[in-house]
Motif scaffolding. Structure first.
Motif, PDB file in Angstrom:
ATOM      1  N   LEU A 117      17.623  72.073  57.476  1.00 50.24           N
ATOM      2  CA  LEU A 117      16.743  73.058  58.129  1.00 50.24           C
ATOM      3  C   LEU A 117      15.314  72.529  58.218  1.00 50.24           C
ATOM      4  CD1 LEU A 117      17.585  76.563  56.604  1.00 50.24           C
ATOM      5  CD2 LEU A 117      17.825  75.887  59.000  1.00 50.24           C
ATOM      6  N   ALA A 136      15.191  78.803  60.830  1.00 46.75           N
ATOM      7  CA  ALA A 136      16.333  79.696  61.039  1.00 46.75           C
ATOM      8  C   ALA A 136      16.093  80.609  62.234  1.00 46.75           C
ATOM      9  CB  ALA A 136      16.575  80.533  59.779  1.00 46.75           C
ATOM     10  N   ARG A 137      14.824  81.019  62.396  1.00 56.57           N
ATOM     11  CA  ARG A 137      14.469  81.956  63.470  1.00 56.57           C
ATOM     12  C   ARG A 137      14.624  81.322  64.846  1.00 56.57           C
ATOM     13  NH1 ARG A 137      10.233  83.718  60.652  1.00 56.57           N
ATOM     14  NH2 ARG A 137       8.667  82.454  61.721  1.00 56.57           N
ATOM     15  N   LYS A 138      14.357  80.013  64.898  1.00 59.88           N
ATOM     16  CA  LYS A 138      14.379  79.324  66.198  1.00 59.88           C
ATOM     17  C   LYS A 138      15.738  79.386  66.872  1.00 59.88           C
ATOM     18  CE  LYS A 138      12.741  75.315  67.140  1.00 59.88           C
ATOM     19  NZ  LYS A 138      12.473  73.890  66.924  1.00 59.88           N
ATOM     20  N   GLU A 139      16.775  79.170  66.082  1.00 61.05           N
ATOM     21  CA  GLU A 139      18.114  79.334  66.645  1.00 61.05           C
ATOM     22  C   GLU A 139      19.100  79.750  65.573  1.00 61.05           C
ATOM     23  OE1 GLU A 139      19.965  75.825  68.042  1.00 61.05           O
ATOM     24  OE2 GLU A 139      19.145  74.572  66.462  1.00 61.05           O
ATOM     25  N   ARG A 140      20.127  80.403  66.013  1.00 60.87           N
ATOM     26  CA  ARG A 140      21.143  80.894  65.090  1.00 60.87           C
ATOM     27  C   ARG A 140      21.876  79.706  64.450  1.00 60.87           C
ATOM     28  NH1 ARG A 140      24.071  86.148  65.504  1.00 60.87           N
ATOM     29  NH2 ARG A 140      22.864  86.547  67.375  1.00 60.87           N
ATOM     30  N   HIS A 141      22.095  79.756  63.143  1.00 56.27           N
ATOM     31  CA  HIS A 141      22.855  78.726  62.430  1.00 56.27           C
ATOM     32  C   HIS A 141      24.112  79.379  61.874  1.00 56.27           C
ATOM     33  CE1 HIS A 141      18.805  77.056  62.592  1.00 56.27           C
ATOM     34  NE2 HIS A 141      19.255  75.890  62.184  1.00 56.27           N
ATOM     35  N   GLN A 142      25.062  79.628  62.763  1.00 50.82           N
ATOM     36  CA  GLN A 142      26.217  80.443  62.388  1.00 50.82           C
ATOM     37  C   GLN A 142      27.023  79.831  61.239  1.00 50.82           C
ATOM     38  OE1 GLN A 142      26.717  83.474  63.380  1.00 50.82           O
ATOM     39  NE2 GLN A 142      28.681  83.792  62.331  1.00 50.82           N
ATOM     40  N   MET A 144      26.137  77.643  58.929  1.00 50.63           N
ATOM     41  CA  MET A 144      25.394  77.685  57.673  1.00 50.63           C
ATOM     42  C   MET A 144      25.359  79.114  57.131  1.00 50.63           C
ATOM     43  SD  MET A 144      21.739  75.756  57.238  1.00 50.63           S
ATOM     44  CE  MET A 144      21.851  74.250  58.162  1.00 50.63           C
ATOM     45  N   PHE A 145      25.180  80.071  58.037  1.00 53.38           N
ATOM     46  CA  PHE A 145      25.179  81.484  57.642  1.00 53.38           C
ATOM     47  C   PHE A 145      26.491  81.845  56.941  1.00 53.38           C
ATOM     48  CE2 PHE A 145      26.970  85.611  58.899  1.00 53.38           C
ATOM     49  CZ  PHE A 145      26.152  86.458  58.164  1.00 53.38           C
ATOM     50  N   GLU A 146      27.591  81.454  57.558  1.00 57.38           N
ATOM     51  CA  GLU A 146      28.892  81.828  56.980  1.00 57.38           C
ATOM     52  C   GLU A 146      29.092  81.189  55.610  1.00 57.38           C
ATOM     53  OE1 GLU A 146      32.151  81.363  59.704  1.00 57.38           O
ATOM     54  OE2 GLU A 146      31.098  82.440  61.297  1.00 57.38           O
ATOM     55  N   VAL A 148      27.000  80.647  53.309  1.00 52.04           N
ATOM     56  CA  VAL A 148      26.258  81.279  52.210  1.00 52.04           C
ATOM     57  C   VAL A 148      26.614  82.751  52.017  1.00 52.04           C
ATOM     58  CG1 VAL A 148      24.340  79.663  52.313  1.00 52.04           C
ATOM     59  CG2 VAL A 148      24.221  81.764  53.652  1.00 52.04           C
TER      60      VAL A 148
END
Lengths: 424, 395
Positions: A117, A136-142, A144-146, A148
């Motif tokens: 990041l 993280a705000r600039k683009e979705r990090h699907q 990485m999100f999943e 965590v």
């Protein structure tokens, strides 16, 4: 045959088992090596160990995953174990007729992801988490999100195996695996379900995890000979060895198992639990919570202490745990404790943390089935303060009907299971 | 819906949030359009529902405070309030056999250490070696214990001596749903007499916020009611929330002479992917399990995440039309694991008062008369759905 226990509750059978540990994949390989007294502990290769006090672990390095991350490995281990268990229980993968109880390590973002990041932004004035939030705000990090999300591992397992309802992910630290089994037993006894899939998994040996336990002085520093590092109940034990693996059990009401003609491998005859309020990492000096947990398990099982033929110890190989475990058992069993065989699987597979209770429950069922007790290896210098029959170094043939399996964890967690091959 | 052998009463509430602490503060906050502790500066462009001043030592000794990170403090404090409220706190025998189920996340980090490592990693020749050295030297040894999910429960055992059993459920909103559901099942079936159950979340942490913003689930910009958030505004405003309940069998409560807030009549939960209105189908099935035919008020834990909040809204309109629906996330923010326990607690307050919360936002309808059965909903921001039913206990 009677399918209700002494309290009129459904008897809970084990109809499927699966396991993976640093010894290998599956029941056959694990049992062969476990009873041959082989160790799965080795020098860590996953990350650089220079500068670390402990450089050995029972990592599982043979799973097929794309990139190493703790949640991915924990998932792969759980999936393997569950596949094996569900197949043995003769249940269709994709349509498991009950809930999932998953003991899994708490999830955190990993360093590789923080670095990734950070690298997505040009140098700037903002630092730390504000900067990572900006990335993280600039683009979705699907993806990485999943990774965590705490519920992800259970979520994917529930989808694959088709378990019913909202899957439960749980942690009771190093007692988690036993708690997963306990939750399954309780759900079946309440009559909510006929079957439950109970899994303990842990693939979380990372630099930071190792350092954390190291900072608490919980780990062995005997790095010279990795296979000798875990030596529960020995005088020269100096800490546990972190390890990875997974154990899975299909639990089923005896009635349902018989109706289906499924193999009844053993019963979970009783569970006992008692929390400790003494300290975050240490047990009450008088051992009363552990004593309570053991007594409650025996009571729940309606098994007297002289009916226990073997104890699958928590036996971490830390100075404090092994002494405390002995002292507490002596309170429950009296002098008879010196004649009951008791061994620690952790001498060979290390401490698989979240998974330990489930893996040790699997090994306990195999002990019942095979009439063979796995040894405590590396038992060369007995601790005179712990005069137990630890089944030293060599497996032993024995008729075993009832096993007590102990699991204790940070945060005052104590859970005990009684496994049996006597039904009813 | 079948009658259970053992009615499950709610005999203690422990609430701590931006609304303050205790039942009356939350009753007042839910009836007001003005949120009391919105912080839109420290986390800009995000806003959070922050805690106000808390007299922590009312529940936790200074010595124990030093062993905890904020989410554990919030939870341990709220658990203490619930035990006090249920007149259980000083009953050693009762606490020693009381069961406990905690819904927890964890992993609060040392943001300063992490920030330094991230900066140093940009120029480090050997990143692994740097990481090992930094972590070995800079991590506080006890920080790990403040991060472990089950150490909220561990701290509650240490501080309040609740030691019958101790289980920690993880998994965002679903953890809170499972915790309440399991506690209910244990009591209804006779496995437990009394259970301390709840969750805690600290919304005032960038490291926690990041976990959700990776998937763009955090609302940006000024406050909007959850049902009106779209585009960049969609998502939740995190809230610092501790929500614990003492659930107890009717017979145990009567024996102890404790007045209930209400009865937790039923809980249903499910999960799965959310394509093609799958969540709505699951909710319909769940509603069949909890519906006693008397639902006349709804407390929605809607997050403000656009698709699922809209789906909940239309499902409610179809399944339970013309009801008074109140979104409690508007008042206290989103508390992840604590969200469903908070909703059940807010329903219990209304059940005891024999009155429902006044409408505050345009889309909310008033309730004429008293609440009969209150439906509590929590649809996780990504996964998990839960419904609970709370009703007054008639004397």
């Amino acid at each position: 045959m009677n399918t209700k226990d002494h309290r009129g509750r459904p008897i809970v059978a084990v109809t499927g088992l699966g396991v993976v540990s640093s010894l290998g994949k599956g029941k056959e390989e694990n049992w062969r090596k476990l009873t041959a007294g082989e160790s799965g502990i080795h020098e860590i290769e996953r990350f650089a160990v220079e500068g670390l006090k402990t450089t050995v672990a029972g990592t599982v390095d043979f799973m097929d995953i794309e990139t190493m991350s703790a949640p991915e490995l924990s998932l792969a281990l759980a999936e393997f174990a569950a596949d094996e268990a569900v197949a043995q229980a003769d249940i269709d993968v994709g349509d498991f007729p009950g809930p999932l109880f998953l003991a899994a390590p708490p999830v955190e973002m990993e360093w590789q992801h923080r670095f990734e990041l950070d690298s997505e932004l040009p140098p700037g004035e903002i630092e730390g988490y504000k900067r990572l939030l900006q990335a993280a705000r600039k683009e979705r990090h699907q993806q990485m999100f999943e990774l965590v999300q705490f519920n992800r591992t259970a979520d994917l397992l529930a989808e694959k195996f088709g378990t019913k309802g909202l899957p439960i992910s749980l942690s009771t630290a190093c007692a988690s695996g036993a708690t997963a089994v306990q939750l399954g037993v309780e759900a079946i006894r309440r009559g909510e379900t006929d079957t439950a899939l109970c899994i303990g998994t842990d693939g979380s040996v990372t630099t930071e995890a190792l350092i954390r336990f190291s900072l608490l002085s919980a780990l062995t520093t005997q790095n010279e000979n990795p296979t000798k590092a875990a030596k529960p109940f020995s005088k020269d034990r100096d800490g546990f060895v972190m390890a990875e693996g997974a154990g899975a059990l299909v639990l089923e009401s005896l009635e349902s198992a018989q109706r289906r003609g499924a193999p009844v491998l053993a019963t979970i005859r009783g569970c006992g639990e008692k929390a400790d309020h003494f300290h975050r990492t240490r047990s009450s000096p008088d051992g009363s919570p552990v004593i309570s947990a053991v007594n409650r398990a025996l009571e729940d099982a309606a098994v007297s202490s002289d009916e226990i033929d073997y104890i699958n110890a928590h036996g971490t190989s830390t100075p404090e745990n092994d002494r405390m475990e002995y002292n507490s058992l002596k309170e429950v069993f009296g002098d008879a404790i010196h004649q009951i065989p008791i061994s620690s699987n952790k001498s060979m597979i290390g401490h698989t943390l979240t998974a330990a209770g489930a893996i040790e429950a699997v090994f306990s069922v195999l002990t019942l089935q095979h009439g063979c007790i796995p040894p405590t290896i590396n038992y060369d210098t007995p601790d005179p303060d712990i005069p137990l029959d630890v089944v030293p170094n060599t497996a032993r043939q024995a008729k075993v009907n009832n096993i007590l399996s102990n699991s204790f964890g940070f945060g005052g967690q104590n859970a005990c299971l009684v496994l049996s091959n006597e039904f009813g | 819906m079948g009658e259970t052998a053992n009615p499950v009463w709610i005999t203690g509430l422990g609430l701590l949030s931006s609304a303050g602490e205790g039942a009356e503060a939350h009753w007042a906050a839910m009836n007001s359009a003005k949120s009391s502790n919105i912080d839109s500066e420290n986390f800009s462009p995000y806003m959070v529902h922050a805690l106000g001043d808390v007299e922590w030592t009312n529940q936790i000794s200074r010595r124990d405070m030093r062993q905890m990170e904020p989410w554990q403090q919030i939870g341990t404090y709220a658990a203490g309030l619930a035990l006090d409220d249920a007149k259980a706190k000083t009953d050693e025998e009762l606490c020693a056999r009381m069961d406990m189920i905690v819904a927890a996340g964890g992993g609060e980090r040392d943001a300063e250490v992490d920030g330094l490592i991230i900066a140093e990693a940009r120029t480090a020749n050997d990143r692994d070696a740097m990481l090992t050295e930094r972590l070995s030297n800079d991590l506080r040894p006890t920080l790990f214990l403040a991060q472990l999910s089950n150490l909220l429960a561990g701290n509650i055992s240490i501080v309040h001596k609740v030691t019958g059993s101790s289980r920690t459920f993880m998994g965002e909103e679903g953890a809170g749903i499972s915790a309440i559901k399991t506690a209910h099942s244990r009591i209804a079936s006779g496995q437990s007499d009394i259970v301390l159950v709840g969750g805690a979340f600290n919304g005032e942490r960038e490291d926690m916020m990041l976990l959700f913003e990776l998937g763009h689930y955090v609302s940006r910009g000024a406050f909007l009611p959850v049902g009106q958030r779209t585009g960049d505004d969609a998502g939740f405003n995190l809230g610092s929330i501790g929500a614990f309940l003492v659930l107890e069998s009717e017979s145990s409560a009567r024996r102890r002479g404790v007045e209930p807030y209400g009865e937790l009549a039923a809980v249903a939960a499910d999960h799965g992917t959310r394509n093609d209105k799958a969540a709505s189908s699951r909710l319909t099935a769940a509603l069949e399990k909890v519906n006693d035919g008397n639902i006349n008020a709804v407390l929605s834990g809607a997050t403000g995440v656009e698709d699922i909040t809209a789906e909940e809204n239309s499902w409610l309109n179809d399944s339970l039309p013309h009801l008074s629906v109140r979104g409690f996330g508007n008042h206290t923010g989103h508390g992840i694991e604590a969200q469903f326990p908070l909703g059940i607690a807010l329903a219990a307050i209304a059940a005891k008062k024999g009155a429902f919360y006044d409408p505050v936002y345009a889309e909310e309808a008033p309730l004429d008369g008293s609440p009969q059965s209150i439906l509590v909903t929590t649809l996780g921001h990504y996964r998990s759905e839960g419904l609970g039913l709370v009703k007054p206990v008639s004397n």
